[in-house]
Design an enzyme around this catalytic site. Structure first.
Site, PDB file in Angstrom:
ATOM      1  N   LYS A 140       0.847  -1.189   0.000  1.00  0.00           N
ATOM      2  CA  LYS A 140       0.000   0.000   0.000  1.00  0.00           C
ATOM      3  C   LYS A 140       0.891   1.250   0.000  1.00  0.00           C
ATOM      4  O   LYS A 140       1.936   1.275   0.668  1.00  0.00           O
ATOM      5  CB  LYS A 140      -0.885  -0.057   1.253  1.00  0.00           C
ATOM      6  CG  LYS A 140      -1.928   1.014   1.412  1.00  0.00           C
ATOM      7  CD  LYS A 140      -2.727   0.702   2.669  1.00  0.00           C
ATOM      8  CE  LYS A 140      -3.828   1.697   2.957  1.00  0.00           C
ATOM      9  NZ  LYS A 140      -4.594   1.313   4.178  1.00  0.00           N
ATOM     10  N   SER A 187      -9.251   1.121   3.454  1.00  0.00           N
ATOM     11  CA  SER A 187      -8.522   1.994   2.554  1.00  0.00           C
ATOM     12  C   SER A 187      -7.507   1.257   1.694  1.00  0.00           C
ATOM     13  O   SER A 187      -6.968   1.805   0.740  1.00  0.00           O
ATOM     14  CB  SER A 187      -7.800   3.082   3.369  1.00  0.00           C
ATOM     15  OG  SER A 187      -6.876   2.508   4.291  1.00  0.00           O
ATOM     16  N   SER A 232      -9.333  -1.410   7.549  1.00  0.00           N
ATOM     17  CA  SER A 232      -8.813  -1.323   6.186  1.00  0.00           C
ATOM     18  C   SER A 232      -8.093  -2.574   5.720  1.00  0.00           C
ATOM     19  O   SER A 232      -7.858  -2.739   4.519  1.00  0.00           O
ATOM     20  CB  SER A 232      -7.862  -0.122   6.071  1.00  0.00           C
ATOM     21  OG  SER A 232      -8.548   1.080   6.339  1.00  0.00           O
TER      22      SER A 232
END
Length: 578
Positions: A48, A122, A146
């Site tokens: 990420k 996310s 997330s």
């Protein structure tokens, strides 16, 4: 119920890995290779884009915030040292603030199964590239869910470790005191392998800690708590999928214990509805105060809401949270774990953009409280809904229960019969869970075909011996099935025949302690017997067979494919399990 691919699922699988390029934010011309040998050698991974990789940009999905990292995050370095190859960095909800995957100036990441629906966030890009088979695993982060919501919405595994197990040095914080690095894979065993490789105390991370991890599985019998009145925000399809999941857990040996979930809901509400949101502001305070206009909505409003709170407000919120934790503690007595929907509903991207705050809050209904209360969690795929969308459940355990959750999670995942992500590939054979160091008692697998099936009259003989359901599958196509006359309760007879003369017959494979096997076999009456039975995947297990002489006067029911189908056609009142 063994999952059968839904037409909507197949139609949504992307034609190649270039589909949805917004899932990637940085892909170098050459991947960053790990060491030539190591436990993760040959595996590709992504991270990420709030996790640092030396020489690569870190944007946190905010172009004005971007910088070039000078060192690898600790967790990235450990994975490279173990031989994994880093393919690139993935899109996210800006500053890891969101659970839906639409809050990025680089574009909304679509769902890997149906691109009209949200991917979850996310860690949206990380989940997408795993679900579509572009990498074997990916790192996300998890503050409010997330690392779990994108897993549940994309038919993959999301492991959120106990806080502090994985170093967060080199990770742009969202709320540093509760942040976790998370792991996305398509199998639980691989997630556990990555966790075992990357964990470890890091003095450079103020919230890193050395934790003793339980190494004994929950066992064949376990008790799990679940919300007494679960909320699905009008999504009755999700409610039905959760009911199916609870039945599967019972089939695996679980006892469901409904609990009052209000204390966990109160905790979840505090994450954004109290001074705890000041952690979001503190995480990027210098940048936010100077460049507030560069932050997109609704992230700007959420982060900005933390600015007015005083230190006294934050202390009061922390005290309130501690009081809620005290109230939650008695609910764990007598429980091994809790089970919740990973996400209670699955909105479209269009609906999310039209109502971004309310729908995002709904996605976090069963995730927001977990890190606040210092629990471990594992999201595993559960089923595909009739509309083709994936549905997942989350196993939640006390701090340090990571390996125990993984062992049960793997059993559950393989019992679903699902494929991996959006790839259509079947699950590999279950693997020993890294970290479970104590050997479990020896066990034996037995295939049942009739009155011992789940919900049938003799199924209690399995449950009484601590047996657990491993899978619902079929035999190899070398058997014929007969309804035996004059048996109480009614029973079938399974006869092996020459290749080309038989068909696949529905079976369940159960596993029981070897110490209980003898007493079980002693209950099998003639003309039935226990012998070696060939399963459709080519493996062999112990199973119920029938002597050929006993088939005089028996009805050949092979064409129906199984005992349940026979009962449904001839005596539905005897079909105790749908």
């Amino acid at each position: 119920m063994v999952h059968q691919s839904h037409p909507a699922q197949a139609a949504a699988i992307p034609p190649d890995t270039s589909w949805a390029p917004e899932a990637w934010l940085h892909q170098p011309d050459q991947p960053l290779a790990g060491t030539r040998s190591g436990v993760l050698s040959g595996l590709r991974f992504a991270v990420k884009d709030n996790i640092d990789v030396a020489g690569w940009p870190t944007t946190a999905a905010c172009p004005a915030f971007a910088y070039t990292a000078t060192a690898h995050a600790t967790v990235v370095q450990k994975l490279l040292d173990a031989g994994a190859s880093l393919q690139g960095k993935t899109n996210l909800d800006q500053f890891a603030c969101g659970l839906n995957g639409t809050r990025s100036p680089y574009g909304s990441v679509p769902n890997a199964i149906n691109p009209l629906h949200v991917s979850g966030g996310s860690s949206s890009g990380s989940a997408y590239v795993v679900a579509t088979g572009q990498v074997e695993f990916a790192l996300g982060t998890d503050t409010a869910g997330s690392g779990r919501v994108p897993a549940g919405l994309n038919n993959i595994v999301g492991l959120k470790p106990s806080r502090g197990l994985l170093s967060a040095r080199g990770v742009v914080p969202a709320a540093q005191a509760v942040d976790c690095v998370s792991i996305f894979t398509t199998t639980v065993a691989r997630a556990a392998q990555v966790l075992a490789t990357a964990l470890g105390y890091d003095a450079a991370d103020p919230y890193s800690r050395s934790l003793p991890l339980a190494s004994t599985p929950f066992g064949a019998r376990f008790r799990f708590g679940l919300p007494a009145t679960p909320e699905f925000f009008g999504d009755e399809t999700a409610r039905a999928a959760f009911d199916e999941a609870i039945q599967r857990l019972k089939d695996l040996g679980g006892e469901a214990v409904p609990i009052d979930f209000s204390v966990f809901t109160a905790c979840a509400d505090m994450l954004y509805g109290s001074a705890l949101v000041a952690q979001r502001y503190e995480a990027i305070r210098g940048f936010f105060d100077a460049h507030e206009a560069e932050v997109i909505e609704p992230v700007r409003s959420i982060v900005g809401a933390g600015r007015p709170y005083s230190a006294a407000d934050l202390v009061a919120a922390q005290t309130r949270l501690a009081a809620l934790a005290q109230q939650a503690d008695p609910l764990w007595r007598g429980l091994d774990l809790m089970v919740v929907p990973t996400a209670p509903t699955h909105p479209t991207i269009e609906a999310m953009l039209a109502d971004p705050v309310v729908l995002n809050r709904q996605l976090g209904a069963y995730t927001n409280f977990v890190n606040l209360l210092d629990y471990a969690a594992l999201s595993v795929p559960s089923s595909f809904r009739p509309d083709g969308l994936p549905f997942g459940i989350t196993l939640i355990g006390r701090c340090g229960s990571d390996w125990q959750l993984a062992e049960l999670g793997q059993r559950y995942h393989h019992a679903t019969g699902l494929t991996q992500g959006a790839t259509g590939r079947p699950l590999p054979e279950p693997q020993p869970i890294t970290g479970l160091t104590l050997a479990a008692p020896p066990r034996v697998r037995v295939a049942v075909v009739g009155a011992h099936l789940s919900g049938m009259p003799l199924n209690g003989q399995l449950n009484e011996r601590g047996a657990t359901l491993i899978s619902r599958t079929h035999t190899a196509p070398v058997y014929r099935l007969y309804a035996l006359p004059n048996t109480t309760p009614p029973k079938p007879g399974l006869l092996r025949v020459a290749p080309g003369e038989g068909e696949r017959i529905e079976i369940e494979v159960w596993e029981m302690p070897l110490s209980e096997y003898g007493s079980f076999v002693a209950l099998v009456p003639a003309p039935l017997s226990i012998g070696s039975l060939q399963v459709a995947d080519g493996s062999s297990v112990q199973g119920f067979l029938c002597e050929p002489l006993a088939l005089q006067g028996a009805a050949d029911i092979t064409h129906l494919g199984g005992w349940r189908a026979y009962l449904a056609a001839t005596a539905p009142e005897r079909l105790a399990f749908p």
